[in-house]
Design a protein around this motif. Structure first.
Motif, short mmCIF file in Angstrom:
data_model
loop_
_atom_site.label_atom_id
_atom_site.label_comp_id
_atom_site.label_asym_id
_atom_site.label_seq_id
_atom_site.Cartn_x
_atom_site.Cartn_y
_atom_site.Cartn_z
N VAL A 188 0.82 -1.22 -0.05
CA VAL A 188 0.07 0.04 -0.08
C VAL A 188 0.92 1.22 0.11
N TYR A 189 2.09 1.15 0.74
CA TYR A 189 2.93 2.45 0.84
C TYR A 189 3.93 2.22 -0.51
N GLY A 190 3.69 1.68 -1.55
CA GLY A 190 4.32 1.78 -2.78
C GLY A 190 5.56 1.18 -2.91
N MET A 191 5.93 0.02 -1.90
CA MET A 191 7.30 -0.44 -1.87
C MET A 191 7.10 -1.61 -3.26
#
Lengths: 258, 271
Positions: free
Chosen positions: A159-162
């Motif tokens: 969700v945090y774009g990793m």
């Protein structure tokens, strides 16, 4: 943790071995323990000094350590790589896990006759056995570690774009590390065990060979010395692994104010 | 939590300008659900949801367990795809080409979901993935930690923090990248009553300062009317009630106005 409390804790661990050795020496001197059953610690120390002066001891320890580490590096890295692959990829796990579990159930020391036929008593035989013995604890625990990473954290990372790389290095690998360390410590024990057995059966150098030669010539002090050195080497390897563990798992509640 | 820090959080709550609900109609849309449906197999979780939310609005989504409110939020954050209808975001985000639909939506989970092996400040830096790195990221993370009142805990492990502090770190992580939309999935549900009120005030203060669009899923009707400009009640996969909360901020908890709205919502939920 202060240095003195640490010394105190470590000291407690060594109290029992020291006590046993003192009792043993006393029993030998009193003649309760015949020298042809178990030589006195002082006789063992003498053998240690004799072999150190002749250079034989250092050479054999060096040969055995090099074998142990080489076998560990080979088996450990293959186990780690396969553990990662099978933990991360369903396809890879489907392809290889069944086979690996079948091989795992063969006691690797049962392969000694076959290994001698294949490789003779050269280095390859020892490397092969150590690598095989070390492989499984590392493989199984790496796989377990990756499978037990909290899926909620993985979702958070996504969700945090990793990207996949960041997800692996920041979430999956650190999460699997405690289990990987369990595998590492287990593997270090198996490493020495396998090597000693292999050297005892087929070798022309190394600690196991030294002990077998001593048996031929009834040098019981050298036999006991070899056994003590195994114990020390094993403890040294375990201490190193624990140090690594403490350094890299500082976040883990089990390692805080421990 | 000590009384001193409660007072500290209280003092953050500045007097905000009052925004009448009508004002939002002039604003551009942050996002819009058009006839959105979601099925899991045969089970219909959401059915024909139409919801337009203007930029900067604070929307609370309420419903009983299993009504589909969390699914609505997961669709908004791009964690799931709708099986029917469409979900559109503010137009210029698409034209820019740089940002994907969900890229400026941040999600705050019910659990803190902090990485236990990363320090508090490193956890906040996770919120800057792909936005900033290195010392810049660290500085922004530290600033955000100061905003949530945890500047002095930056280098500690998450395991030593209390539940409320962990959730504040999670809030800092969600907000450090200055999202356009913040989706909150009952983030305060597991906190004790006092810590929860403290967190609500903190959330309101930061929302007023950063002006993001907030979508808060909650089962706490009092929390919804205390924080939101608008309350949406979901029942059996449909919007059952869409209610403005035209109460000036700062709102006084337990006021007759809020109690009346709370009553309306509860009637709809259980009526």
């Amino acid at each position: 943790m202060s240095f003195s409390t640490r010394l105190h804790r470590e000291g407690i661990g060594w109290a029992l071995p020291v006590l046993v050795i003192a009792g043993w020496e006393a029993a030998s001197r009193a003649g309760v323990m015949p020298a042809n059953v178990l030589p006195a610690p002082s006789a063992v120390a003498e053998a240690f000094w004799r072999l150190t002066l002749s250079g034989e001891l250092i050479r054999n320890i060096g040969v055995s350590t090099a074998r142990a580490l080489a076998g560990f590096a080979i088996g450990g890295s293959i186990g780690f790589a396969l553990g990662l692959a099978n933990g991360l990829s369903r396809l890879s796990r489907g392809l290889t896990d069944t086979t690996l579990q079948m091989i795992r159930n063969i006691p690797h020391l049962a392969l000694i006759p076959l290994v001698i036929l294949w490789f003779g008593i050269d280095e390859e035989a020892k490397l092969f056995l150590v690598a095989l013995g070390v492989f499984f604890p590392i493989y199984v625990n790496t796989l377990l570690g990756i499978q037990s990473v909290d899926p909620q954290l993985v979702e958070m990372g996504r969700v945090y774009g990793m990207d996949r790389r960041a997800l692996f290095f920041r979430v999956i690998l650190p999460g699997a590390l405690p289990a990987i360390f369990v595998g590492l410590r287990y593997a270090l024990g198996i490493m020495w065990l396998t090597l000693i057995v292999a050297e005892t059966i087929s070798a022309s150098s190394g600690l196991g060979y030294m002990a077998m030669q001593a048996r031929e010539f009834l040098l019981i002090d050298v036999v006991v010395l070899s056994i003590l050195i195994y114990a020390l080497l094993g403890k040294l390897a375990d201490s190193l692994a624990r140090l690594l563990e403490r350094l890299s798992l500082g976040w883990h509640p089990a390692f805080q104010n421990a | 939590m000590p009384a001193a820090s409660l007072a500290a959080v209280r003092s953050f709550v500045a007097t905000p300008p009052a925004l009448p609900a009508e004002q939002f109609i002039e604003r551009p849309r942050a996002f819009a659900f058009k006839g959105v449906g979601k099925n899991f197999g045969d089970k219909v979780v959401l059915d024909g949801i139409d919801l337009e939310v203007p930029v900067g609005q604070f929307v609370a989504v309420i419903g009983k367990s299993g009504c589909g409110k969390s699914t609505l939020l997961r669709l908004l954050a791009g964690l799931d795809r709708p099986t029917a209808g469409s979900l559109t975001f503010r137009a210029e985000e698409k034209r820019g080409g740089e940002e994907q639909d969900h890229s400026r939506t941040r999600f705050m989970f019910q659990e803190p979901r902090l990485l236990p092996w990363a320090s508090v400040v490193k956890n906040v830096e996770v919120g800057l993935t792909g936005i900033a790195s290195g010392t810049d990221a660290r500085q922004r993370a530290l600033d955000m930690l100061a905003e949530v009142g945890l500047a002095d805990r930056a280098d500690e492990w998450p395991s030593v923090l209390s539940g409320g502090q962990k959730q504040r770190v999670a809030l800092a992580r969600a907000l450090v990248g200055h999202p356009r939309i913040l989706a909150l999935d009952e983030p305060l549900g597991a906190l004790d009553a006092l810590t929860r009120i403290e967190m609500q005030q903190l959330l309101e203060r930061i929302w007023l300062a950063q002006k993001f669009t907030a979508v808060l899923v909650t089962h706490d009707v009092a929390e919804a009317v205390a924080l939101a400009d608008r309350v949406v009640v979901i029942s059996a996969g449909k919007i059952a009630l869409d209610l403005d909360v035209p109460v000036q901020r700062p709102r006084r908890r337990g006021s007759a106005e809020l109690a009346r709205l709370e009553g309306t919502i509860l009637d709809r939920l259980f009526g």
